[in-house]
Design a protein around this motif. Sequence first.
Motif, PDB file in Angstrom:
ATOM      1  N   GLY A 295       9.798  -4.114 -14.705  1.00  0.00           N
ATOM      2  CA  GLY A 295      10.144  -2.692 -14.687  1.00  0.00           C
ATOM      3  C   GLY A 295       9.421  -1.878 -13.623  1.00  0.00           C
ATOM      4  N   LEU A 296       8.803  -2.542 -12.653  1.00  0.00           N
ATOM      5  CA  LEU A 296       8.144  -1.800 -11.572  1.00  0.00           C
ATOM      6  C   LEU A 296       9.178  -0.976 -10.811  1.00  0.00           C
ATOM      7  CD1 LEU A 296       5.684  -4.402  -9.993  1.00  0.00           C
ATOM      8  CD2 LEU A 296       5.121  -2.477 -11.472  1.00  0.00           C
ATOM      9  N   ASN A 297       8.790   0.242 -10.449  1.00  0.00           N
ATOM     10  CA  ASN A 297       9.675   1.097  -9.665  1.00  0.00           C
ATOM     11  C   ASN A 297       8.830   2.165  -8.993  1.00  0.00           C
ATOM     12  OD1 ASN A 297      12.000   2.237  -8.589  1.00  0.00           O
ATOM     13  ND2 ASN A 297      13.137   2.104 -10.500  1.00  0.00           N
ATOM     14  N   ASP A 298       9.469   2.914  -8.102  1.00  0.00           N
ATOM     15  CA  ASP A 298       8.828   4.072  -7.496  1.00  0.00           C
ATOM     16  C   ASP A 298       8.232   4.912  -8.632  1.00  0.00           C
ATOM     17  OD1 ASP A 298       8.258   6.519  -6.361  1.00  0.00           O
ATOM     18  OD2 ASP A 298      10.323   6.976  -5.812  1.00  0.00           O
TER      19      ASP A 298
ATOM     20  N   SER B 190      10.003  -2.740  -2.742  1.00  0.00           N
ATOM     21  CA  SER B 190       9.053  -3.862  -2.815  1.00  0.00           C
ATOM     22  C   SER B 190       8.209  -3.728  -4.084  1.00  0.00           C
ATOM     23  CB  SER B 190       8.141  -3.847  -1.580  1.00  0.00           C
ATOM     24  OG  SER B 190       6.867  -4.365  -1.882  1.00  0.00           O
ATOM     25  N   VAL B 191       8.066  -4.827  -4.827  1.00  0.00           N
ATOM     26  CA  VAL B 191       7.267  -4.759  -6.069  1.00  0.00           C
ATOM     27  C   VAL B 191       5.805  -4.402  -5.779  1.00  0.00           C
ATOM     28  CG1 VAL B 191       8.734  -6.232  -7.505  1.00  0.00           C
ATOM     29  CG2 VAL B 191       6.934  -7.287  -6.098  1.00  0.00           C
ATOM     30  N   SER B 192       5.280  -4.899  -4.657  1.00  0.00           N
ATOM     31  CA  SER B 192       3.864  -4.627  -4.337  1.00  0.00           C
ATOM     32  C   SER B 192       3.646  -3.157  -3.999  1.00  0.00           C
ATOM     33  CB  SER B 192       3.411  -5.498  -3.154  1.00  0.00           C
ATOM     34  OG  SER B 192       3.580  -6.859  -3.447  1.00  0.00           O
ATOM     35  N   ILE B 193       4.581  -2.575  -3.245  1.00  0.00           N
ATOM     36  CA  ILE B 193       4.451  -1.149  -2.902  1.00  0.00           C
ATOM     37  C   ILE B 193       4.705  -0.293  -4.143  1.00  0.00           C
ATOM     38  CG2 ILE B 193       5.294   0.744  -1.459  1.00  0.00           C
ATOM     39  CD1 ILE B 193       6.057  -1.307   0.680  1.00  0.00           C
ATOM     40  N   ALA B 194       5.687  -0.679  -4.964  1.00  0.00           N
ATOM     41  CA  ALA B 194       5.944   0.061  -6.212  1.00  0.00           C
ATOM     42  C   ALA B 194       4.693   0.065  -7.090  1.00  0.00           C
ATOM     43  CB  ALA B 194       7.119  -0.565  -6.966  1.00  0.00           C
ATOM     44  N   ALA B 195       4.034  -1.087  -7.183  1.00  0.00           N
ATOM     45  CA  ALA B 195       2.791  -1.183  -7.974  1.00  0.00           C
ATOM     46  C   ALA B 195       1.726  -0.249  -7.398  1.00  0.00           C
ATOM     47  CB  ALA B 195       2.291  -2.626  -7.978  1.00  0.00           C
ATOM     48  N   ALA B 196       1.606  -0.226  -6.071  1.00  0.00           N
ATOM     49  CA  ALA B 196       0.622   0.653  -5.422  1.00  0.00           C
ATOM     50  C   ALA B 196       0.938   2.119  -5.702  1.00  0.00           C
ATOM     51  CB  ALA B 196       0.591   0.384  -3.918  1.00  0.00           C
ATOM     52  N   SER B 197       2.219   2.475  -5.701  1.00  0.00           N
ATOM     53  CA  SER B 197       2.591   3.876  -5.948  1.00  0.00           C
ATOM     54  C   SER B 197       2.256   4.280  -7.383  1.00  0.00           C
ATOM     55  CB  SER B 197       4.077   4.115  -5.629  1.00  0.00           C
ATOM     56  OG  SER B 197       4.928   3.829  -6.705  1.00  0.00           O
ATOM     57  N   ILE B 198       2.440   3.376  -8.325  1.00  0.00           N
ATOM     58  CA  ILE B 198       2.123   3.648  -9.741  1.00  0.00           C
ATOM     59  C   ILE B 198       0.616   3.835  -9.919  1.00  0.00           C
ATOM     60  CG2 ILE B 198       2.041   2.585 -12.049  1.00  0.00           C
ATOM     61  CD1 ILE B 198       4.812   1.259 -11.207  1.00  0.00           C
ATOM     62  N   ILE B 199      -0.167   2.958  -9.290  1.00  0.00           N
ATOM     63  CA  ILE B 199      -1.638   3.051  -9.394  1.00  0.00           C
ATOM     64  C   ILE B 199      -2.126   4.355  -8.774  1.00  0.00           C
ATOM     65  CG2 ILE B 199      -3.827   2.052  -8.600  1.00  0.00           C
ATOM     66  CD1 ILE B 199      -2.573   0.347 -10.800  1.00  0.00           C
ATOM     67  N   ALA B 200      -1.654   4.658  -7.566  1.00  0.00           N
ATOM     68  CA  ALA B 200      -2.130   5.855  -6.849  1.00  0.00           C
ATOM     69  C   ALA B 200      -1.768   7.127  -7.613  1.00  0.00           C
ATOM     70  CB  ALA B 200      -1.546   5.884  -5.433  1.00  0.00           C
ATOM     71  N   LYS B 201      -0.529   7.220  -8.093  1.00  0.00           N
ATOM     72  CA  LYS B 201      -0.110   8.441  -8.786  1.00  0.00           C
ATOM     73  C   LYS B 201      -0.856   8.615 -10.109  1.00  0.00           C
ATOM     74  CE  LYS B 201       3.703  11.138 -10.628  1.00  0.00           C
ATOM     75  NZ  LYS B 201       2.899  12.350 -10.434  1.00  0.00           N
ATOM     76  N   THR B 202      -0.982   7.541 -10.879  1.00  0.00           N
ATOM     77  CA  THR B 202      -1.667   7.636 -12.174  1.00  0.00           C
ATOM     78  C   THR B 202      -3.123   8.045 -11.971  1.00  0.00           C
ATOM     79  OG1 THR B 202      -0.214   5.898 -13.029  1.00  0.00           O
ATOM     80  CG2 THR B 202      -2.188   6.381 -14.311  1.00  0.00           C
TER      81      THR B 202
ATOM     82  N   VAL C  22       0.848  -1.201   0.000  1.00  0.00           N
ATOM     83  CA  VAL C  22       0.000   0.000   0.000  1.00  0.00           C
ATOM     84  C   VAL C  22       0.881   1.247   0.000  1.00  0.00           C
ATOM     85  CG1 VAL C  22      -0.292   0.090   2.527  1.00  0.00           C
ATOM     86  CG2 VAL C  22      -2.025   1.118   1.065  1.00  0.00           C
ATOM     87  N   ASP C  23       0.450   2.251  -0.755  1.00  0.00           N
ATOM     88  CA  ASP C  23       1.176   3.516  -0.824  1.00  0.00           C
ATOM     89  C   ASP C  23       0.163   4.626  -1.064  1.00  0.00           C
ATOM     90  OD1 ASP C  23       3.270   5.294  -0.816  1.00  0.00           O
ATOM     91  OD2 ASP C  23       4.054   4.759  -2.790  1.00  0.00           O
ATOM     92  N   GLU C  24       0.553   5.839  -0.671  1.00  0.00           N
ATOM     93  CA  GLU C  24      -0.328   6.983  -0.926  1.00  0.00           C
ATOM     94  C   GLU C  24       0.430   8.028  -1.732  1.00  0.00           C
ATOM     95  OE1 GLU C  24       0.657   9.974   0.515  1.00  0.00           O
ATOM     96  OE2 GLU C  24       2.221   8.961   1.641  1.00  0.00           O
ATOM     97  N   VAL C  25      -0.320   8.892  -2.384  1.00  0.00           N
ATOM     98  CA  VAL C  25       0.277   9.988  -3.142  1.00  0.00           C
ATOM     99  C   VAL C  25      -0.567  11.235  -2.916  1.00  0.00           C
ATOM    100  CG1 VAL C  25      -0.991   9.541  -5.298  1.00  0.00           C
ATOM    101  CG2 VAL C  25       1.260  10.593  -5.398  1.00  0.00           C
ATOM    102  N   GLY C  26       0.111  12.371  -2.885  1.00  0.00           N
ATOM    103  CA  GLY C  26      -0.634  13.624  -2.753  1.00  0.00           C
ATOM    104  C   GLY C  26      -0.607  14.230  -1.370  1.00  0.00           C
ATOM    105  N   ARG C  27       0.460  13.979  -0.611  1.00  0.00           N
ATOM    106  CA  ARG C  27       0.545  14.636   0.702  1.00  0.00           C
ATOM    107  C   ARG C  27       0.943  16.097   0.585  1.00  0.00           C
ATOM    108  NH1 ARG C  27       3.089  10.466   5.148  1.00  0.00           N
ATOM    109  NH2 ARG C  27       3.591  12.399   6.203  1.00  0.00           N
ATOM    110  N   GLY C  28       1.732  16.410  -0.446  1.00  0.00           N
ATOM    111  CA  GLY C  28       2.284  17.759  -0.568  1.00  0.00           C
ATOM    112  C   GLY C  28       1.447  18.800  -1.293  1.00  0.00           C
ATOM    113  N   PRO C  29       0.545  18.424  -2.210  1.00  0.00           N
ATOM    114  CA  PRO C  29      -0.182  19.435  -2.979  1.00  0.00           C
ATOM    115  C   PRO C  29      -1.047  20.360  -2.121  1.00  0.00           C
ATOM    116  CG  PRO C  29      -0.344  17.304  -4.043  1.00  0.00           C
ATOM    117  CD  PRO C  29       0.268  17.067  -2.696  1.00  0.00           C
ATOM    118  N   LEU C  30      -1.374  21.506  -2.695  1.00  0.00           N
ATOM    119  CA  LEU C  30      -2.241  22.479  -2.028  1.00  0.00           C
ATOM    120  C   LEU C  30      -3.711  22.206  -2.346  1.00  0.00           C
ATOM    121  CD1 LEU C  30      -0.263  25.751  -2.891  1.00  0.00           C
ATOM    122  CD2 LEU C  30      -0.036  24.293  -0.864  1.00  0.00           C
ATOM    123  N   ALA C  31      -3.953  21.329  -3.329  1.00  0.00           N
ATOM    124  CA  ALA C  31      -5.333  21.065  -3.759  1.00  0.00           C
ATOM    125  C   ALA C  31      -5.515  19.593  -4.074  1.00  0.00           C
ATOM    126  CB  ALA C  31      -5.664  21.897  -5.005  1.00  0.00           C
TER     127      ALA C  31
END
Length: 212
Positions: free
Chosen positions: A52-55, A139-151, A25-34
């Motif tokens: 090719g999974l990565n951060d 971790s491949v699972s966390i990298a996958a989560a980061s890709i999904i969350a950001k996209t 599990v990973d999250e994205v968007g802690r820093g934005p103002l909106a």
Amino acid sequence: MTKYTPDTSFEEAAARRGYSRIAGVDEVGRGPLAGPVVAAAVWLPMDAVPEGLNDSKALTEKRRLVLYEQIMEVGDVSIAQATVEEIDEINILQASLLAMERAVAGLKTPADYVLVDGNKIPAAFGLDAEAVVKGDARSVSIAAASIIAKTWRDRLMVDLAQQHPGYGWEKNAGYGTKAHMEGLRNIGVTPHHRRSFKPIHNILYQAKSVSD
């Protein structure tokens, strides 16, 4: 500085301890103002991990989109968010943890072990879990989560940019870039802005002081 490449070692170590459904599990968007903070939880079959999974931050947008589709195809994926109102009410750290809890709870098949990016484990998981610092690069699972969350979040901000043009959200995803700050000065604050964040709070406070 240590250079990591995501592999299956964390997942394999958990499997050796008897866990059978290990999610990242990973999250994205802690820093934005909106915009909301978005989390993804992903379980991957270890015999079908996309190459090719990565951060997500280390990948080009084109590569991220290809991997996003591959992860959605082979994995059990859950996406969740905490709203701007929740961020303002409980603070960004707690909102990030809440989004991660929701993502894990939304998996089609419940996980019995969770690999969490960062150094904090959401208290309400009710599951065995492990915090992995720089987990999205290890971790491949966390990298996958980061890709999904950001996209997913980037797409959401493109949609919101069409409703609220002038802030450059389609390019800056809500971060406080020059274009975004100019938009705030020229147009003002939208319902999607985080009022508890200092730049937004200051603009609202100044506007209130002027009108008082």
